[in-house]
Design a protein around this motif. Structure first.
Motif, PDB file in Angstrom:
ATOM      1  N   ALA A   1      -8.038  -9.319   6.908  1.00  0.00           N
ATOM      2  CA  ALA A   1      -7.413  -8.549   5.855  1.00  0.00           C
ATOM      3  C   ALA A   1      -7.248  -7.088   6.269  1.00  0.00           C
ATOM      4  CB  ALA A   1      -8.221  -8.656   4.577  1.00  0.00           C
ATOM      5  N   ASP A   2      -8.264  -6.547   6.945  1.00  0.00           N
ATOM      6  CA  ASP A   2      -8.192  -5.134   7.316  1.00  0.00           C
ATOM      7  C   ASP A   2      -7.023  -4.845   8.254  1.00  0.00           C
ATOM      8  OD1 ASP A   2     -10.382  -4.691   5.732  1.00  0.00           O
ATOM      9  OD2 ASP A   2     -11.814  -4.672   7.381  1.00  0.00           O
ATOM     10  N   CYS A   3      -6.747  -5.772   9.173  1.00  0.00           N
ATOM     11  CA  CYS A   3      -5.593  -5.593  10.077  1.00  0.00           C
ATOM     12  C   CYS A   3      -4.292  -5.586   9.282  1.00  0.00           C
ATOM     13  CB  CYS A   3      -5.554  -6.702  11.124  1.00  0.00           C
ATOM     14  SG  CYS A   3      -6.879  -6.568  12.327  1.00  0.00           S
ATOM     15  N   CYS A   4      -4.175  -6.491   8.334  1.00  0.00           N
ATOM     16  CA  CYS A   4      -2.965  -6.543   7.503  1.00  0.00           C
ATOM     17  C   CYS A   4      -2.802  -5.267   6.684  1.00  0.00           C
ATOM     18  CB  CYS A   4      -3.007  -7.762   6.586  1.00  0.00           C
ATOM     19  SG  CYS A   4      -2.851  -9.320   7.461  1.00  0.00           S
ATOM     20  N   ILE A   5      -3.924  -4.702   6.231  1.00  0.00           N
ATOM     21  CA  ILE A   5      -3.870  -3.437   5.492  1.00  0.00           C
ATOM     22  C   ILE A   5      -3.314  -2.351   6.400  1.00  0.00           C
ATOM     23  CG2 ILE A   5      -5.259  -1.607   4.438  1.00  0.00           C
ATOM     24  CD1 ILE A   5      -7.177  -3.899   3.502  1.00  0.00           C
ATOM     25  N   ARG A   6      -3.846  -2.276   7.622  1.00  0.00           N
ATOM     26  CA  ARG A   6      -3.392  -1.240   8.567  1.00  0.00           C
ATOM     27  C   ARG A   6      -1.918  -1.395   8.913  1.00  0.00           C
ATOM     28  NH1 ARG A   6      -8.037  -2.898  11.598  1.00  0.00           N
ATOM     29  NH2 ARG A   6      -9.816  -1.775  10.859  1.00  0.00           N
ATOM     30  N   GLY A   8       0.316  -2.522   6.948  1.00  0.00           N
ATOM     31  CA  GLY A   8       1.145  -2.355   5.761  1.00  0.00           C
ATOM     32  C   GLY A   8       1.615  -3.667   5.155  1.00  0.00           C
ATOM     33  N   LEU A   9       0.960  -4.779   5.523  1.00  0.00           N
ATOM     34  CA  LEU A   9       1.381  -6.106   5.063  1.00  0.00           C
ATOM     35  C   LEU A   9       0.581  -6.623   3.870  1.00  0.00           C
ATOM     36  CD1 LEU A   9       1.804  -7.786   8.575  1.00  0.00           C
ATOM     37  CD2 LEU A   9       3.573  -6.750   7.128  1.00  0.00           C
ATOM     38  N   TYR A  10      -0.432  -5.916   3.440  1.00  0.00           N
ATOM     39  CA  TYR A  10      -1.290  -6.356   2.345  1.00  0.00           C
ATOM     40  C   TYR A  10      -0.694  -5.828   1.051  1.00  0.00           C
ATOM     41  CZ  TYR A  10      -5.896  -8.182   0.984  1.00  0.00           C
ATOM     42  OH  TYR A  10      -6.933  -8.941   0.485  1.00  0.00           O
ATOM     43  N   GLU A  11      -0.059  -6.692   0.295  1.00  0.00           N
ATOM     44  CA  GLU A  11       0.738  -6.281  -0.862  1.00  0.00           C
ATOM     45  C   GLU A  11      -0.050  -5.449  -1.872  1.00  0.00           C
ATOM     46  OE1 GLU A  11       3.902  -5.387  -2.993  1.00  0.00           O
ATOM     47  OE2 GLU A  11       3.986  -6.471  -1.096  1.00  0.00           O
ATOM     48  N   SER A  12      -1.282  -5.876  -2.199  1.00  0.00           N
ATOM     49  CA  SER A  12      -2.027  -5.120  -3.209  1.00  0.00           C
ATOM     50  C   SER A  12      -2.404  -3.735  -2.703  1.00  0.00           C
ATOM     51  CB  SER A  12      -3.264  -5.885  -3.666  1.00  0.00           C
ATOM     52  OG  SER A  12      -4.127  -6.148  -2.594  1.00  0.00           O
ATOM     53  N   ALA A  13      -2.574  -3.573  -1.395  1.00  0.00           N
ATOM     54  CA  ALA A  13      -2.840  -2.242  -0.843  1.00  0.00           C
ATOM     55  C   ALA A  13      -1.643  -1.336  -1.074  1.00  0.00           C
ATOM     56  CB  ALA A  13      -3.161  -2.339   0.647  1.00  0.00           C
ATOM     57  N   ASN A  14      -0.465  -1.875  -0.841  1.00  0.00           N
ATOM     58  CA  ASN A  14       0.765  -1.104  -1.060  1.00  0.00           C
ATOM     59  C   ASN A  14       0.966  -0.788  -2.534  1.00  0.00           C
ATOM     60  OD1 ASN A  14       1.389  -1.234   1.683  1.00  0.00           O
ATOM     61  ND2 ASN A  14       2.466  -3.172   1.433  1.00  0.00           N
ATOM     62  N   THR A  15       0.714  -1.762  -3.388  1.00  0.00           N
ATOM     63  CA  THR A  15       0.966  -1.622  -4.822  1.00  0.00           C
ATOM     64  C   THR A  15      -0.042  -0.708  -5.504  1.00  0.00           C
ATOM     65  OG1 THR A  15       1.895  -3.847  -4.887  1.00  0.00           O
ATOM     66  CG2 THR A  15       1.221  -2.890  -6.996  1.00  0.00           C
ATOM     67  N   PHE A  16      -1.341  -0.903  -5.235  1.00  0.00           N
ATOM     68  CA  PHE A  16      -2.371  -0.203  -5.996  1.00  0.00           C
ATOM     69  C   PHE A  16      -2.899   1.066  -5.349  1.00  0.00           C
ATOM     70  CE2 PHE A  16      -2.766  -4.683  -7.363  1.00  0.00           C
ATOM     71  CZ  PHE A  16      -2.382  -4.503  -8.686  1.00  0.00           C
TER      72      PHE A  16
END
Length: 161
Positions: A1-6, A8-16
């Motif tokens: 998950a952390d790689c996806c956050i970095r 920019g692919l983690y939708e909730s990270a982008n949204t919230f």
């Protein structure tokens, strides 16, 4: 998950949260500040989950997302539990095998209490095996990627690997 956050692919990270963002979900440490009505005291050693930001030196977390570190495990061990445990528990809930309103009721499907767990020797898989055992699911069938993991899966509680 952390790689996806970095990436920019983690939708909730982008949204919230948006950018910039500090990744990480699992936390453990010492309480530095709390309210007068809190069940925690300054100095308590706790672990828990946060909605991003766990890579930070300090985090502000609602107390319902924290638990005291049990005396029989290390702080590092406690820090490794939240994300995999919550993912496993939610998986059992989605599969109808866990009812949070009645924790003694193991399954909505009384005719089939078996479970198949892929990657049962990994993080989420190992939690699924142990939780399935607690819920008295049977048989617990585990799948591993290498024969060297069979013993570990059996030690966790798999009936068949």
């Amino acid at each position: 998950a952390d790689c996806c956050i970095r990436w920019g692919l983690y939708e909730s990270a982008n949204t919230f949260v948006g950018w910039p963002i500090v990744p990480g979900f699992d936390i453990a440490g010492v309480v530095e500040q709390t309210s007068a009505s809190s069940e925690f005291k300054v100095g308590d050693v706790v672990y828990g989950a946060t909605f991003f930001g766990a890579y930070s030196t300090r985090v502000f977390v609602p107390e319902n997302q924290l638990r005291k570190v049990p005396s029989n495990i290390s702080v590092a061990q406690a820090a490794s539990l939240p994300a995999v445990s919550l993912t496993a528990l939610y998986t059992l809930y989605l599969g109808g095998q866990y009812n949070p309103q009645n924790e003694t009721e193991s399954s909505s499907n009384k005719n089939n209490n078996s479970i198949l767990i892929h990657s049962c020797a990994g993080g989420v898989g190992s939690m699924l095996v142990q939780m399935s055992k607690l819920l008295k699911l049977n048989p617990i069938v585990g799948v591993v990627g290498r024969t060297s993991k069979v013993e570990a899966a059996q030690a966790l509680g798999c009936d068949v690997v």
